[in-house]
Write an enzyme that holds these catalytic residues in place. Structure first.
Site, short mmCIF file in Angstrom:
data_model
loop_
_atom_site.label_atom_id
_atom_site.label_comp_id
_atom_site.label_asym_id
_atom_site.label_seq_id
_atom_site.Cartn_x
_atom_site.Cartn_y
_atom_site.Cartn_z
N CYS A 291 27.85 -4.53 -7.28
CA CYS A 291 28.50 -4.59 -5.97
C CYS A 291 29.61 -3.55 -5.99
O CYS A 291 29.64 -2.70 -6.88
CB CYS A 291 29.03 -6.00 -5.66
SG CYS A 291 30.34 -6.62 -6.72
N HIS B 254 29.04 -10.43 -28.82
CA HIS B 254 29.98 -11.53 -29.07
C HIS B 254 29.80 -12.70 -28.11
O HIS B 254 30.05 -13.84 -28.50
CB HIS B 254 31.42 -11.04 -28.96
CG HIS B 254 31.82 -10.13 -30.07
ND1 HIS B 254 33.13 -9.78 -30.29
CD2 HIS B 254 31.11 -9.48 -31.02
CE1 HIS B 254 33.21 -8.97 -31.32
NE2 HIS B 254 31.99 -8.77 -31.78
#
Length: 150
Positions: A69, A102
């Site tokens: 966006c 992670h």
């Protein structure tokens, strides 16, 4: 169709051009791309697109997604309303790589008005080519689960 190299993409009117460029790059890299729109500059509501992509990932049609966006913020907020989604807004390849390794992010959100095409391409490549490390990160991810106890 194998979901292992399937990417579900979506964008609002501000991000459709960058989404199309990134989708082409993913296809060129051997990914199957499922496009949830939009594909022109007519105004659309970003939550509708974010929910469409998130629903399909939660349904098992793909492991990874991409949302674009204007800023990446709205898409990330909307996608993260889904319990099976870990959407990371990233500004560069390092953030995209870390979101996968992670945090086991399964959707990458980018901002077309703040991230240039070359940087976005690098971020997408990092996102698609990085595996989750597991190990010490598993306990932290478990704490993101809404059913966890405090």
């Amino acid at each position: 169709m194998s979901i292992a190299k399937t990417l579900i993409v979506g964008a609002d009117h501000a991000g459709y051009a960058l989404k199309d460029t990134l989708a082409k790059a993913a296809r060129d890299a051997g990914w199957i791309v499922i496009d949830c729109g939009t594909n022109d500059p007519a105004s659309v509501d970003y939550p509708d697109i974010a929910h469409a992509v998130s629903d399909r990932i939660e349904a098992g049609e793909a492991n990874l997604g991409l949302l674009v966006c204007g800023s990446g913020i709205g898409m990330a907020i909307a996608a993260n309303r889904h319990p099976g989604i870990r959407c990371a807004q990233a500004h560069d390849a390092t953030e995209a790589r870390l979101s996968r390794s992670h945090n086991n992010a399964n959707i990458l959100a980018l901002g077309a008005r703040i991230t240039g095409e070359v940087v976005a391409l690098d971020a997408l490549h990092a996102f698609l080519s990085t595996d989750y490390q597991g190990g010490r990160h598993d306990l932290r991810l478990a704490k993101l689960n809404p059913e966890r106890t405090r």
